[in-house]
Design a protein around this motif. Structure first.
Motif, short mmCIF file in Angstrom:
data_model
loop_
_atom_site.label_atom_id
_atom_site.label_comp_id
_atom_site.label_asym_id
_atom_site.label_seq_id
_atom_site.Cartn_x
_atom_site.Cartn_y
_atom_site.Cartn_z
N ILE A 3 0.92 -1.16 0.13
CA ILE A 3 0.05 -0.06 -0.04
C ILE A 3 0.72 1.15 -0.01
N GLN A 4 0.48 1.93 -0.88
CA GLN A 4 1.56 3.16 -1.06
C GLN A 4 1.17 4.37 0.08
N GLU A 5 2.43 4.91 0.56
CA GLU A 5 2.11 5.79 1.86
C GLU A 5 1.58 6.87 1.12
N PRO A 6 0.42 7.35 2.03
CA PRO A 6 -0.27 8.59 1.55
C PRO A 6 0.43 9.84 1.69
N VAL A 7 0.76 10.98 0.74
CA VAL A 7 1.43 11.82 1.09
C VAL A 7 0.54 13.31 1.01
N PRO A 8 0.63 14.17 1.97
CA PRO A 8 0.11 15.55 1.85
C PRO A 8 0.19 16.40 0.47
N GLU A 9 -0.56 17.18 0.44
CA GLU A 9 -0.43 18.20 -0.71
C GLU A 9 0.86 18.85 -0.55
N PHE A 10 1.68 18.86 -1.76
CA PHE A 10 3.07 19.57 -2.01
C PHE A 10 3.14 20.94 -1.30
N VAL A 11 3.84 21.22 -0.32
CA VAL A 11 4.23 22.36 0.09
C VAL A 11 5.73 22.61 0.00
N PRO A 12 6.25 23.78 -0.59
CA PRO A 12 7.91 23.76 -0.67
C PRO A 12 8.42 23.69 0.65
N PRO A 13 9.42 23.11 0.60
CA PRO A 13 10.20 22.76 1.86
C PRO A 13 10.47 23.86 2.55
N ASP A 37 -3.95 21.67 9.33
CA ASP A 37 -4.86 21.56 8.21
C ASP A 37 -4.18 20.60 7.13
N ARG A 38 -2.86 20.98 7.20
CA ARG A 38 -2.05 20.17 6.14
C ARG A 38 -1.92 18.81 6.44
N TYR A 39 -1.99 18.46 7.80
CA TYR A 39 -1.58 17.05 7.93
C TYR A 39 -2.73 16.12 8.46
N LEU A 40 -4.04 16.89 8.67
CA LEU A 40 -5.22 15.94 9.19
C LEU A 40 -5.58 15.19 8.02
N PRO A 41 -5.74 15.53 6.73
CA PRO A 41 -5.88 14.50 5.58
C PRO A 41 -4.87 13.37 5.65
N PHE A 42 -3.63 13.49 5.94
CA PHE A 42 -2.90 12.47 6.15
C PHE A 42 -3.06 11.66 7.18
N ALA A 43 -3.64 11.96 8.36
CA ALA A 43 -4.06 11.20 9.42
C ALA A 43 -5.16 10.33 8.95
N ARG A 44 -6.18 11.23 8.36
CA ARG A 44 -7.50 10.54 7.92
C ARG A 44 -6.91 9.21 6.98
N MET A 45 -6.04 9.39 6.08
CA MET A 45 -5.75 8.41 5.19
C MET A 45 -5.28 7.09 5.89
N LEU A 46 -4.40 7.53 6.86
CA LEU A 46 -3.93 6.54 7.61
C LEU A 46 -4.78 5.66 8.44
N ALA A 47 -5.83 6.54 8.96
CA ALA A 47 -7.03 5.92 9.62
C ALA A 47 -7.80 4.86 8.60
N GLU A 84 15.99 17.29 11.07
CA GLU A 84 15.79 16.91 9.60
C GLU A 84 15.10 15.57 9.26
N VAL A 85 14.19 15.37 10.15
CA VAL A 85 13.28 14.16 9.76
C VAL A 85 12.16 14.41 8.97
N PRO A 86 11.78 13.84 8.29
CA PRO A 86 10.46 14.61 7.46
C PRO A 86 9.15 14.21 8.49
N PHE A 87 8.34 15.27 8.63
CA PHE A 87 7.13 15.10 9.60
C PHE A 87 6.36 13.86 9.30
N THR A 88 6.22 13.47 8.21
CA THR A 88 5.23 12.25 7.91
C THR A 88 6.00 11.14 8.35
N ALA A 89 7.26 10.97 8.25
CA ALA A 89 8.01 9.68 8.55
C ALA A 89 7.91 9.65 10.34
N PHE A 90 8.04 10.72 10.85
CA PHE A 90 7.98 11.07 12.24
C PHE A 90 6.60 10.43 12.94
#
Length: 250
Positions: A3-13, A37-47, A84-90
């Motif tokens: 299953i591909q890891e869901p990725v939030p909408e791109f925001v410049p680093p 707001d950026r990461y709640l959809p990410f949490a929803r996809m994991l749910a 310097e660890v991506p928040f999604t990975a953390f």
């Protein structure tokens, strides 16, 4: 199948790094809200992924969603952007762990109590505070509560933070097309609400946060959240009525 890891909408680093720096250095709540707001959809996809892979029906999707949202907020409070660890990975393993722990400790009784609490909160927010309402007032109040609860059920069952095809499995296939169209119209109108009311609706119905948790995020009382909830549903009803009248005129 992987299953591909869901990725939030791109925001410049640089922009995301600036948001984290402002939030961590000064506690800027606006930056926190933008990150949330950026990461709640990410949490929803994991749910959603965890719900699809479930082995039993001890908890409903709303419960998975709530566990994921709470774990996300906790991860935001402990995340160190300087590592310097991506928040999604953390956050991903903490969200999965929060869901797993929550479901493991769940029981049918707890599920029923949680559903009753959600319903009681919404009824309390919609009911008028009248000491001795007349019969007409009582019927008007009942109608307001009924319409508000109906709107709430449509919002909660919408499966829409973003109109994403991957989330359609949440809505049963036998739902009429008209009901799905109504949900989409409500979703559009939610974005037309005043900012705080729109955030409340999305946090509570789309992301599973309770009123007390929204109150903490907004830094207001739980009673004020109830007032905003009532205002939001009444405004949604008004927008839908306006839309219906315009349709009839044409």
């Amino acid at each position: 199948m992987m299953i591909q890891e869901p990725v939030p909408e791109f925001v410049p680093p640089q922009q995301e790094a600036a948001l984290w720096h402002a939030y961590r250095s000064s506690g800027d709540l606006n930056c926190r809200d933008l990150l949330l707001d950026r990461y709640l959809p990410f949490a929803r996809m994991l749910a959603a992924i965890a719900y699809r892979q479930r082995y039993g029906d001890e908890a409903e999707f709303d419960d998975y969603l709530h566990f994921a949202a709470v774990a996300l907020i906790e991860a935001m409070e402990t995340f160190d952007p300087g590592r310097e660890v991506p928040f999604t990975a953390f956050a991903a393993w903490r969200i999965r762990g929060g869901i797993s722990d929550g479901v493991a400790s769940y029981s049918d009784k707890q599920r029923q109590l949680q559903a009753q609490r959600r319903l009681a909160q919404r009824i309390d927010s919609l009911a008028e505070d009248e000491a001795e309402p007349s019969v007409r007032q009582a019927f008007a109040q009942l109608a307001t509560v009924a319409v508000g609860l109906a709107l709430g059920m449509l919002l909660e069952d919408s499966g829409m933070v973003e109109p994403d095809e991957s989330m359609h499995f949440i809505a049963p296939a036998y739902h009429p097309i008209e009901l799905e169209q109504l949900r989409r119209r409500i979703h559009v109108h939610v974005d037309r609400l005043p900012e705080r009311e729109a955030r409340l609706v999305k946090y509570h119905y789309f992301h599973g946060l309770r009123f007390d948790e929204v109150a903490e995020l907004f830094e207001i009382s739980k009673g004020r959240v109830s007032q905003l909830h009532k205002q939001a549903l009444e405004r949604l009803r008004h927008l839908l009525n306006q839309e219906s009248l315009q349709t009839l005129e044409y």
